[in-house]
Structure formats: structure tokens, C-alpha cells
Design a protein around this motif. Structure first.
Motif, mmCIF file in Angstrom:
data_model
loop_
_atom_site.group_PDB
_atom_site.id
_atom_site.type_symbol
_atom_site.label_atom_id
_atom_site.label_comp_id
_atom_site.label_asym_id
_atom_site.label_seq_id
_atom_site.Cartn_x
_atom_site.Cartn_y
_atom_site.Cartn_z
ATOM 1 N N GLY A 217 40.668 -102.914 31.020
ATOM 2 C CA GLY A 217 41.875 -102.106 31.075
ATOM 3 C C GLY A 217 43.078 -102.689 30.370
ATOM 4 O O GLY A 217 44.160 -102.094 30.393
ATOM 5 N N ILE A 218 42.935 -103.838 29.688
ATOM 6 C CA ILE A 218 44.105 -104.502 29.100
ATOM 7 C C ILE A 218 44.625 -103.763 27.865
ATOM 8 O O ILE A 218 45.724 -104.035 27.379
ATOM 9 N N THR A 219 43.850 -102.813 27.373
ATOM 10 C CA THR A 219 44.314 -101.998 26.250
ATOM 11 C C THR A 219 44.730 -100.605 26.709
ATOM 12 O O THR A 219 44.896 -99.698 25.894
ATOM 13 N N GLY A 220 44.926 -100.434 28.006
ATOM 14 C CA GLY A 220 45.297 -99.130 28.554
ATOM 15 C C GLY A 220 46.644 -98.632 28.063
ATOM 16 O O GLY A 220 47.470 -99.398 27.538
ATOM 17 N N GLN A 221 46.898 -97.349 28.280
ATOM 18 C CA GLN A 221 48.101 -96.707 27.768
ATOM 19 C C GLN A 221 49.381 -97.301 28.365
ATOM 20 O O GLN A 221 50.421 -97.359 27.715
ATOM 21 N N GLU A 222 49.302 -97.721 29.627
ATOM 22 C CA GLU A 222 50.488 -98.250 30.302
ATOM 23 C C GLU A 222 50.720 -99.731 29.999
ATOM 24 O O GLU A 222 51.696 -100.321 30.465
ATOM 25 N N VAL A 223 49.831 -100.336 29.201
ATOM 26 C CA VAL A 223 49.922 -101.763 28.883
ATOM 27 C C VAL A 223 50.552 -101.941 27.502
ATOM 28 O O VAL A 223 50.119 -101.336 26.520
ATOM 29 N N VAL A 224 51.599 -102.772 27.428
ATOM 30 C CA VAL A 224 52.289 -103.016 26.162
ATOM 31 C C VAL A 224 52.427 -104.522 25.950
ATOM 32 O O VAL A 224 52.274 -105.315 26.894
ATOM 33 N N GLY A 225 52.708 -104.904 24.742
ATOM 34 C CA GLY A 225 52.931 -106.320 24.429
ATOM 35 C C GLY A 225 54.397 -106.671 24.501
ATOM 36 O O GLY A 225 55.280 -105.825 24.308
ATOM 37 N N ALA A 226 54.679 -107.952 24.764
ATOM 38 C CA ALA A 226 56.059 -108.403 24.830
ATOM 39 C C ALA A 226 56.778 -108.146 23.509
ATOM 40 O O ALA A 226 57.964 -107.777 23.492
ATOM 41 N N ALA A 227 56.074 -108.302 22.390
ATOM 42 C CA ALA A 227 56.700 -108.088 21.084
ATOM 43 C C ALA A 227 57.152 -106.649 20.915
ATOM 44 O O ALA A 227 58.182 -106.379 20.278
ATOM 45 N N GLU A 228 56.414 -105.724 21.482
ATOM 46 C CA GLU A 228 56.802 -104.306 21.380
ATOM 47 C C GLU A 228 58.093 -104.032 22.152
ATOM 48 O O GLU A 228 58.912 -103.202 21.741
ATOM 49 N N ILE A 229 58.270 -104.732 23.260
ATOM 50 C CA ILE A 229 59.503 -104.599 24.040
ATOM 51 C C ILE A 229 60.671 -105.247 23.296
ATOM 52 O O ILE A 229 61.745 -104.665 23.134
ATOM 53 N N LEU A 230 60.447 -106.480 22.822
ATOM 54 C CA LEU A 230 61.525 -107.222 22.166
ATOM 55 C C LEU A 230 61.966 -106.567 20.868
ATOM 56 O O LEU A 230 63.158 -106.566 20.534
ATOM 57 N N SER A 231 61.033 -106.004 20.135
ATOM 58 C CA SER A 231 61.364 -105.377 18.853
ATOM 59 C C SER A 231 62.063 -104.042 19.020
ATOM 60 O O SER A 231 62.652 -103.520 18.069
ATOM 61 N N GLY A 232 62.012 -103.495 20.227
ATOM 62 C CA GLY A 232 62.603 -102.179 20.458
ATOM 63 C C GLY A 232 61.673 -101.043 20.125
ATOM 64 O O GLY A 232 62.050 -99.866 20.226
ATOM 65 N N LYS A 233 60.444 -101.353 19.740
ATOM 66 C CA LYS A 233 59.468 -100.311 19.441
ATOM 67 C C LYS A 233 59.192 -99.462 20.668
ATOM 68 O O LYS A 233 58.996 -98.246 20.588
ATOM 69 N N ILE A 234 59.198 -100.116 21.826
ATOM 70 C CA ILE A 234 59.027 -99.417 23.098
ATOM 71 C C ILE A 234 60.214 -99.765 23.985
ATOM 72 O O ILE A 234 60.561 -100.948 24.141
#
Length: 655
Positions: free
Chosen positions: A495-512
Motif C-alpha cells: 500500500g505504500i504507493t496508494g493514492q493517499e500516500v505522498v512523498g516529502a519532496a512533493e509536499i516541500l516543492s508545493g506540488k501537493i
């Protein structure tokens, strides 16, 4: 430009060419016997050449048997150390600089293992809660004898032709321990009342005056506020009102200047600040002392900008602008400022790599390092930039710190570096590191590196990921692969690739963007903690999970304390000893490492921050097709800013 900062200054009989002071800081460069080394000479020479008006050396030990801070520290405990100090003075004087030697004893903050495995001497048996070393109270006779050792050390300093002496009464070392009611519980003439607690320092000052003369410049460094309320919930130590009182007494005793600082080891972040502390945050301390005395005041307060330093002098907050770390990061800071080259300053980002390496130096045999200036402390090793590149092309893949630093050095050496950057912006991982709250100083490094390569005419091909044929068309003399790393996600976790799972880089970059949600952070490295800080400030309910027994395993304690204080204020929940087993539709299942119990939590979003792995794209093909290939930074091994900068610098320097 900056006319007040670059006006002549005076401390007693000593006249300085400007108001810039490199304050004392250890470097672990002295010879093992305590004599001044060639590395020391080169280190301080670089700062004198760089235009610093007054250099205060690292704290020099006055007690070689039981007063060491580390195994490579300047000593003034015996006459045999005078010749090395003479050489140091002569070298600094060559550049119209002045030099003061700081003398000290660590007291209870020393390390027994480097002091004959003896208990550390102190006013009272109050163990330091930072270093936890065995401590013994000095007898009255021992205190008087120690004062004499300070005086004899000052006499040696003067005999060496040093311009002045600074008595270290700050940062929780022995003299500070006598001054503070937190560490001084004595009932003899050296303890109890304010007058008695001051007596040890008073005897030192009067002894130096007697034996060195009234005209010999004498400075005292003080922690005018120990900030102990921040450490243990009480106010037992020195506070600013006490610092003012001490400074006034020292002026009456004939001291020529007060060097104002703060903190002790138990409040270390108030002395050597992490990146979250703003420039000038404690200038009010120096200002309070300056209002109370008529002698010059040296102030430190994360001073990085010459404009800010000049402004503090104009506003009467201090007479001399002091910094140690800034001149570690850029020995040419003074000359650049005077020439108006503010955009070329390599400003210290307060990463504390210097403090981390200094404290570990006796164990690692690696001298104190700067996180962003590879030459600091290695001036003898890296002083000859041979300009033999002859315009030969070096292709660099990646415009992160490793690639930019390599390009800078290659351009100085007259190579022709060409950088390929797959995004539209230079900076690499630095463009993520600058996004958490209170990490804006990272932008200083990005600005410095990008400004340097631009000034040197380095070509950067943005939005370009080179193919093998692109590189072959250049016919490069060498290729530097600095393409960074990519987030690591353990595929064994369901489940680590699930829809509700994001990477820290995606948060920091503002992508998510996540706001007002219940969020889990998996992993408590610095990236995880700083991502948690960002999310918590965005009104999320944040929980951090870590498989290790403690949060932040392996992180340098000063930085950890700093970020954890912010997370605590934001009510971030901490869950050490939690191993992630699986994720399913926002539900995260963990194993409790202490007892094997399984526990499930429900979240709106789950952020993975389990480190990175080198980006290996094209590496094998490039190595097969080119002779000289160098892998830099995170592309070699995921690490810190220093690791990236060092691989870039060294590879380019040695090419």
C-alpha cells in the motif's frame, strides 16, 4: 560604503582599521602539543588577508594538565608556546590586522578523557547536563592558584607580541561558572554574594593589569544572559540585569572592552544558534551593556549582512560587529563588503556543521569543517587553484550544490564547464531544503552559488536532461554526474504507493498542498521533521512515526533540539519505536518495536520521508563511453550539504 563599519576603532591602546571582529571559535588545527601549527597560521592568515580588523583566536588553554577542551587546541600554559604565537602575530600584522588571544579553562564543561581521565575542576560539584562529566569542587587555594595561571598566560600572550588578551568569562566555562549562582554553590570567599562570585574574575583582571600594565588591551567575554529559564524551567542563572552589573564592575576594574555573548552548554542554542534564529535576534544584549558602560562593546547576533552590521553601529547597539561563523564561511567577507560586492558574499547559513565536527573532532581526527566552504581549515591543502583548464569542456549533469560548486572551481581553473539541468531552476535539493519554516537562510547559499557561476560565465542548459549522444557531441574532457537522488520507498510495504500516500519532496516543492487534514509523517530524519513543521503550520494535525527508539536518530543535537521545540509548540505527536507494516485506504498499520504489538491509525494523508537513493540514470552508459567520469553529491551517496559541496569542490580542484 558601510562607513561606520569600516571606520577605525579603538580598544584601549589598540587601534583597529575597521569595526569587524572575528570572534573566538575552536578549529582543532593546533599541533597535538598545543603549539600554533602551520594550519593555524594559514587559517588566520586567510581572515587577515580577507580584511578582518580584529581576530580573536580560539580559546587558548591556560592549564595543560587539566584544562583542555580538545586534543588540538592552542596552549599558552607554558613559555615554550610563545614562539608560535609570535609567528601568528607577525603574520596577521602583515595585513594590517590586529590579533587578541582568548584565554580560558573549561571547568565542568571539559571532557575528562582528554584531561588525564581526571574529574573536571569547577566551583562546585554541579555536573554539566550537556556533557555529563565527573566534576569536583576546587579548594580555595586551588581557585587562587588558577587565577595566577590565567595571569601568567596573559603575560605570555603579551610577550609574544599579541595585541591584547581576552579573558573568556562566557559560555559556561570556568569563569562563567564562578559568576553564576546556577553553578557556584560555594560558601567561601569565592561564592555566595555577587561580590564573592565575581572575585575569581576580579583577581584575574587585577593580576593581568599588574603584570601586563595598564596600557595592554584587556577584553572580557561575558554571557550576559545564560537563558537558563529556557533549559530547565527556572531562572537560577545569570540574567541580563546581572550581566549589566558585572560589565559595570569590570569597567571600574580597568577592562578595555566587553565582548557580549550569551548561553552556556545547557542552553547552547542561545550561544551558537541554529538556522531558525534571525539576524540580530540578541543585539539587545549588547545594546543593554553599551548603555551601561563607557568602554567599547563587541556584539554578536547572527550578523551576516554588512548593511545590518553598519546599522547596528549607527543605532548605538554595539561598537564592533562580531562573528565567528561568518568568517569561517567567507574569509573575504570584509574585503567584499568594503568593495561593495555584497552579492558575492558567502553568507553562513547557520547549519552548525562546524559545531558538530568540532565536538566530534577528537573522535574522528577531522578538524572543524564549514558546511559551505570546503577550504576553511584546509587552507594549506586547497590554496593553489591551478589555471590549467585551457578551455577544455567539462560536462556537468545537475545544477544542485555539488554541480554548481564544481562548476565554480572549474571556471576559476579556466575549464569550460557546461551544466545540464533537467528543471528550469538551479539549486537541486536546496530548492526543497529552503521551503520549511525558518529555513530561508538556504536561499543565501543558492544565491551565492548561482551568482558565482553566472559571474564566471558558466553556461547552464535548463530544462535539459542530456542523452548519451548530447554528451558525445561535446567531446568533453571530463563528465561530472551530479544529478542528485530520488526518494526511497520500500516496495516491501503493502500500500505504500496508494493514492493517499505522498512523498516529502512533493509536499516541500508545493506540488501537493495539504491543509486542515490529519497527516502522518513516516520517518523522522531532518527532512521528515521539517516537513512536519511545514504541515503543522498549515493547520494540519500531524503525527510523526519512527522505527528507531528515539525521534531524529543520528541528527546533530542542536538542530534536533531546535526543530523539536517548534514541533512541540505546534502540538505535533511523536511515535518512536513504530515500524510501518502496511497502508490501506488511509489506515497505517505499525508494529510496536518494544513488544511486537500491532497498532492501526487512520489518516487523511500519509507522507513518506525515509531518505533518498542515488539517481543512477545514464551512469553505467556514461562510464562505458567516457574515460574521466566523476560522480558527485547525492548521485554518489545521499548526504548533507557539506557532502555535496565537498565532492564538487574536490573533484574540480583535483581534475
Amino acid at each position: 560604503m558601510f562607513n561606520h563599519l569600516f571606520s577605525a576603532g579603538r580598544i584601549g591602546s589598540m587601534k583597529t582599521k575597521n569595526r569587524i571582529v572575528m570572534t573566538a571559535m575552536g578549529n582543532h588545527l593546533a599541533n597535538a602539543d598545543g603549539s600554533v601549527s602551520e594550519r593555524d597560521i594559514a587559517f588566520y592568515r586567510a581572515r587577515a588577508q580577507g580584511g578582518v580588523g580584529l581576530i580573536i583566536t580560539e580559546c587558548a588553554l591556560i592549564d595543560g594538565a587539566r584544562g583542555k577542551g580538545n586534543n588540538h587546541q592552542i596552549s599558552v600554559a607554558e613559555d615554550r608556546f610563545i614562539p608560535g604565537l609570535q609567528q601568528l602575530a607577525q603574520e596577521i600584522h602583515r595585513y594590517d590586522g590586529k590579533v587578541v588571544v582568548q584565554i580560558y579553562h573549561p571547568g565542568r564543561q571539559g571532557i575528562s578523557a582528554v584531561n588525564g581521565n581526571l574529574p573536571m575542576l569547577a566551583p562546585s560539584e554541579v555536573e554539566c547536563q550537556a556533557v555529563h562529566q565527573p566534576t569536583i569542587a576546587m579548594t580555595t587555594a586551588e581557585v587562587a592558584a588558577m587565577a595566577e595561571q590565567f595571569v601568567k598566560a596573559a603575560v605570555r600572550v603579551k610577550a609574544a607580541g599579541i595585541d591584547g588578551v581576552e579573558v573568556h568569562g562566557a559560555h559556561g566555562y570556568l569563569i562563567n561558572q564562578f559568576l553564576s549562582p546556577y553553578t557556584n554553590k560555594r560558601d567561601d570567599k569565592y561564592g555566595g554574594s555577587f561580590e564573592n562570585r565575581l572575585r575569581f574574575l576580579e583577581e584575574i583582571v587585577l593580576g593581568i593589569r599588574q603584570h601586563c600594565g595598564r596600557d595592554y588591551p584587556l577584553l572580557v567575554r561575558l554571557s550576559v544572559d545564560e537563558f537558563l529559564g529556557n533549559a530547565n524551567g527556572c531562572e537560577l542563572g545569570l540574567q541580563l540585569a546581572d550581566g549589566v552589573k558585572i560589565a559595570r564592575r569590570l569597567e571600574k576594574l580597568g577592562v578595555d572592552a566587553i565582548d557580549v555573548s550569551s548561553g552556556i552548554y545547557e542552553t547552547m542554542n542561545m550561544a551558537w544558534e541554529p538556522s531558525s534564529f534571525k539576524q540580530g535576534w540578541k543585539s539587545y544584549l549588547a545594546e543593554a551593556i553599551k548603555k551601561a558602560v563607557n568602554i567599547p562593546v563587541i556584539g554578536v547576533a547572527v550578523i551576516r549582512d554588512p548593511e545590518y552590521a553598519d546599522k547596528m553601529i549607527v543605532e548605538g547597539k554595539l561598537d564592533f560587529a562580531g562573528s565567528a561563523r561568518q568568517h569561517y564561511a567567507d574569509p573575504e567577507w570584509s574585503n567584499k563588503a568594503k568593495a561593495g560586492k555584497v552579492g558575492e558574499l558567502r553568507k553562513c547559513i547557520s547549519c552548525l556543521h562546524c559545531m558538530e565536527t568540532l565536538m566530534a573532532a577528537d573522535l574522528t581526527s577531522i578538524p572543524c569543517q564549514c558546511g559551505i566552504n570546503i577550504q576553511s581549515g584546509r587552507e594549506l591543502e586547497y590554496s593553489d587553484f591551478k589555471q590549467d583548464g585551457n578551455g577544455r569542456i567539462v560536462a556537468i549533469i545537475g545544477a544542485g550544490p555539488a554541480g554548481l560548486e564544481a562548476a565554480r572551481v572549474l571556471a576559476i581553473r579556466k575549464y569550460k564547464p557546461i551544466i545540464f539541468e533537467k528543471t528550469g531552476k538551479a539549486g537541486g535539493q536546496l530548492e526543497l531544503a529552503n521551503k520549511p519554516p525558518k529555513k530561508d537562510k538556504i536561499n543565501w547559499l543558492i544565491g551565492y552559488l548561482t551568482g558565482q557561476v553566472q559571474q564566471l560565465g558558466v553556461e547552464i542548459r535548463f530544462n535539459t536532461a542530456p542523452t548519451l549522444s548530447d554528451l558525445q557531441a561535446l567531446k568533453p574532457y571530463a563528465i561530472f554526474i551530479a544529478q542528485g537522488s530520488e526518494p526511497f520507498r520500500p516496495e516491501t510495504v503493502p500500500g505504500i504507493t496508494g493514492q493517499e500516500v505522498v512523498g516529502a519532496a512533493e509536499i516541500l516543492s508545493g506540488k501537493i498542498t495539504v491543509t486542515g487534514k490529519k497527516v502522518a509523517i513516516i520517518g523522522s530524519g531532518m527532512t521528515g521533521l521539517e516537513t512536519a513543521h511545514l504541515l503543522a503550520e498549515n493547520e494540519n494535525e500531524v503525527s510523526i512515526f519512527e522505527m528507531a527508539a528515539t525521534i531524529g536518530p543520528g541528527l546533530y543535537f542542536q538542530n534536533l533540539i531546535d526543530v523539536m521545540s517548534h514541533l512541540g509548540n505546534l502540538n505535533v505527536k511523536l511515535h518512536p519505536k513504530h515500524k510501518l507494516l502496511q497502508i490501506d485506504n488511509g489506515r497505517a498499520l505499525f508494529e510496536i518495536m518494544t513488544n511486537g504489538e500491532k497498532k492501526e491509525y487512520k489518516f487523511d494523508a500519509i507522507v513518506i520521508s525515509l531518505g533518498t537513493k542515488p539517481n543512477a540514470a545514464l551512469v553505467k552508459e556514461i562510464k562505458e563511453n567516457f574515460e574521466q567520469v566523476y560522480i558527485l553529491g547525492d548521485a554518489l551517496k545521499a548526504g548533507r550539504i557539506r557532502d555535496a559541496m565537498e565532492t564538487g569542490f574536490v573533484s574540480a580542484y583535483n581534475l
